[in-house]
Design an enzyme around this catalytic site. Structure first.
Site, PDB file in Angstrom:
ATOM      1  CG  HIS A 114      -1.884   0.985   1.420  1.00 52.31           C
ATOM      2  ND1 HIS A 114      -1.606   2.275   1.800  1.00 52.31           N
ATOM      3  CD2 HIS A 114      -3.231   0.924   1.267  1.00 52.31           C
ATOM      4  CE1 HIS A 114      -2.743   2.962   1.855  1.00 52.31           C
ATOM      5  NE2 HIS A 114      -3.734   2.170   1.532  1.00 52.31           N
ATOM      6  CD  GLN A 193      -6.794  -4.279   4.515  1.00 50.85           C
ATOM      7  OE1 GLN A 193      -7.712  -4.903   5.046  1.00 50.85           O
ATOM      8  NE2 GLN A 193      -6.921  -3.018   4.164  1.00 50.85           N
ATOM      9  CE  LYS A 216      -7.265   0.273   6.565  1.00 47.01           C
ATOM     10  NZ  LYS A 216      -8.049   0.505   5.353  1.00 47.01           N
ATOM     11  CB  CYS A 356      -3.717   3.363  -1.524  1.00 49.33           C
ATOM     12  SG  CYS A 356      -4.834   4.715  -1.214  1.00 49.33           S
TER      13      CYS A 356
HETATM   14  C1  LIG Z   1      -2.172  -2.823   3.557  1.00 47.40           C
HETATM   15  C2  LIG Z   1      -2.567  -1.456   4.006  1.00 47.40           C
HETATM   16  N1  LIG Z   1      -1.661  -0.654   4.597  1.00 47.40           N
HETATM   17  C3  LIG Z   1      -1.965   0.565   5.034  1.00 47.40           C
HETATM   18  C4  LIG Z   1      -3.217   1.079   4.899  1.00 47.40           C
HETATM   19  C5  LIG Z   1      -3.525   2.445   5.417  1.00 47.40           C
HETATM   20  O1  LIG Z   1      -4.468   2.387   6.434  1.00 47.40           O
HETATM   21  P1  LIG Z   1      -5.074   3.736   7.025  1.00 47.40           P
HETATM   22  O2  LIG Z   1      -5.783   4.397   5.881  1.00 47.40           O
HETATM   23  O3  LIG Z   1      -6.006   3.303   8.098  1.00 47.40           O
HETATM   24  O4  LIG Z   1      -3.917   4.525   7.491  1.00 47.40           O
HETATM   25  C6  LIG Z   1      -4.197   0.318   4.274  1.00 47.40           C
HETATM   26  C7  LIG Z   1      -5.551   0.854   4.047  1.00 47.40           C
HETATM   27  O5  LIG Z   1      -6.331   0.356   3.283  1.00 47.40           O
HETATM   28  C8  LIG Z   1      -3.872  -0.984   3.834  1.00 47.40           C
HETATM   29  O6  LIG Z   1      -4.771  -1.761   3.244  1.00 47.40           O
END
Ligand SMILES: Cc1ncc(COP(=O)(O)O)c(C=O)c1O
Length: 399
Positions: A114, A193, A216, A356
């Site tokens: 991500h 995740q 999440k 993302c």
């Molecule tokens: C694998 C992963 N890392 C980081 C994030 C970032 O999470 P947050 O938006 O809660 O900071 C996400 C969000 O979808 C994610 O799926």
């Protein structure tokens, strides 16, 4: 608890829509809302600095929440730092460790991260003249563990996601952590995740730092996240934010930082958020992570079978043991946003776009996907409804 029926009773929205967007954020069960309501209506006060009764209760509940989080990931109480989300946690790691890197040091990650587990390392590498290398992997998201071993050799830091939000692949984090440990490299895990969907144990994963979001998998509120900092890094990790609450003593020209975890939490924290997160974790624990995994596996099995029957291409590992409750697909020639809009007309909430994870999309040569993602409150009947809509859609497209 009867799965998913009893969970659905606790989440009113499940009777109104088919919610297949838990990767972006989960629905909230009543006990989480009630725990936060209790804080706001019954003992609303700031933590740590008050002598009065309400502040004492708030402090107790806030710190109790930290204990719940610590036990949840097999960490020590002091190793848990509350942040806003995974993105903030990972940025803090990069900033707090910046001073230990020397030009030419190597950071290793994967092409599936991500953006929140990529950009902080890219920026750090640019600022400090570091090498950033990527473990090879295939189009399903499976990592080449031989390449991992080669790349991790001589690395200073290794950062990997536990589960991909774009492809649903579960990475071999434990093995990678072992390789990093053998090399004396710092091991950072993005558990955004996985936490709340499967076991996350910082010891088993050999994690030095681990990040996840409350909103999440753990079914908590937004605006609360966790950063696990192994006690081995309490001195080496420089808190990027300092000020109120982080000190033991201050004079006009100097300060002495206090002990962790307060050292790493500047200013008034998200008290209600931490309390809500702990309620979410307790709720997850009452259900049982094994039950959650079992339900999500059932849903993934049915949706992938159904998509195959309809000849709709889906992404991620064909080996479903490696596939978490996230299924990305496309319905050519439609744009993913158009598919999501059509599903919304049928009361089905899915996400569409690059999630993302633009490097993943570029690797696959696509501009995005439609993503159906699950939690324990989703039912097989909902997947059948979804597949019925998809069947109508492909019929209309293919004539
Ligand atoms: C694998 C992963 N890392 C980081 C994030 C970032 O999470 P947050 O938006 O809660 O900071 C996400 C969000 O979808 C994610 O799926």
């Amino acid at each position: 608890m009867k799965i998913p029926d009893d969970v659905r009773k606790d989440i009113p929205l499940t009777s109104e829509v088919i919610y297949f967007d838990s990767t972006a954020t989960s629905l909230t069960p009543k006990p989480v809302v009630e725990a936060m309501e209790e804080y706001y209506l019954r003992y609303r006060a700031n933590v740590h600095r008050g002598v009065h009764r309400l502040s004492q209760i708030a402090t107790h509940r806030y710190e109790e929440s930290r204990k719940v989080v610590a036990e949840f990931i097999n960490a020590k109480f002091e190793e848990i730092v509350f942040t806003r989300n995974t993105s903030e946690s990972l940025n803090l790691v990069a900033l707090g460790l910046e001073h230990i890197f020397r030009p030419g040091d190597k950071i290793v990650t994967t092409p599936y991260e991500h953006h929140s587990d990529l950009l902080p390392w890219q920026r750090l590498a640019k600022r400090k003249g570091l090498k950033l290398e990527f473990i090879e992997g295939d189009d399903e998201g499976n990592l080449d563990l031989g390449d991992a071993e080669r790349k991790i050799r001589g690395a200073r830091l290794v950062a990997v996601q536990h589960v991909s939000n774009a492809l649903g692949v579960i990475h071999e984090v434990e093995e990678l952590g072992k390789l990093a440990e053998e090399e004396g490299a710092i091991f950072v895990v993005d558990a955004a995740q996985s936490a709340g969907h499967m076991e996350v144990d910082v010891k088993k994963l050999h994690a030095d730092f681990l990040a996840f979001s409350g909103h999440k998998g753990p079914m908590g509120p937004t605006g609360i996240g966790v950063l696990y900092i192994s006690e081995e890094f309490f001195e080496a990790f420089e808190p990027p934010l300092i000020g109120g609450g982080t000190i033991e003593d201050v004079s006009l020209d100097d300060y002495k930082l206090t002990e962790p975890p307060e050292r790493f939490e500047a200013g008034t924290p998200n008290i209600g958020g931490a309390i809500g997160l702990a309620a979410g974790i307790r709720y997850i624990q009452r259900i049982g992570l094994d039950k959650i995994e079992e339900q999500e596996h059932k849903l993934v099995k049915r949706i992938t079978e159904g998509l195959d029957e309809l000849e709709i291409p889906w992404y991620g590992p064909r080996d479903l043991k490696k596939h978490a409750g996230v299924v990305s697909f496309n319905v050519p020639p439609l744009h993913p946003h158009d598919v999501a809009a059509i599903l919304d007309e049928h009361n089905i909430m899915v996400r569409s776009g690059h999630h993302c994870a633009l490097p993943v999309m570029k690797k696959l040569g696509i501009n995005g996907t439609v993503r159906a993602s699950f939690h324990v409150y989703n039912s097989v009947e909902e997947v059948e409804t979804f597949l019925g809509v998809m069947e109508e859609l492909v019929k209309s497209l293919r004539g």
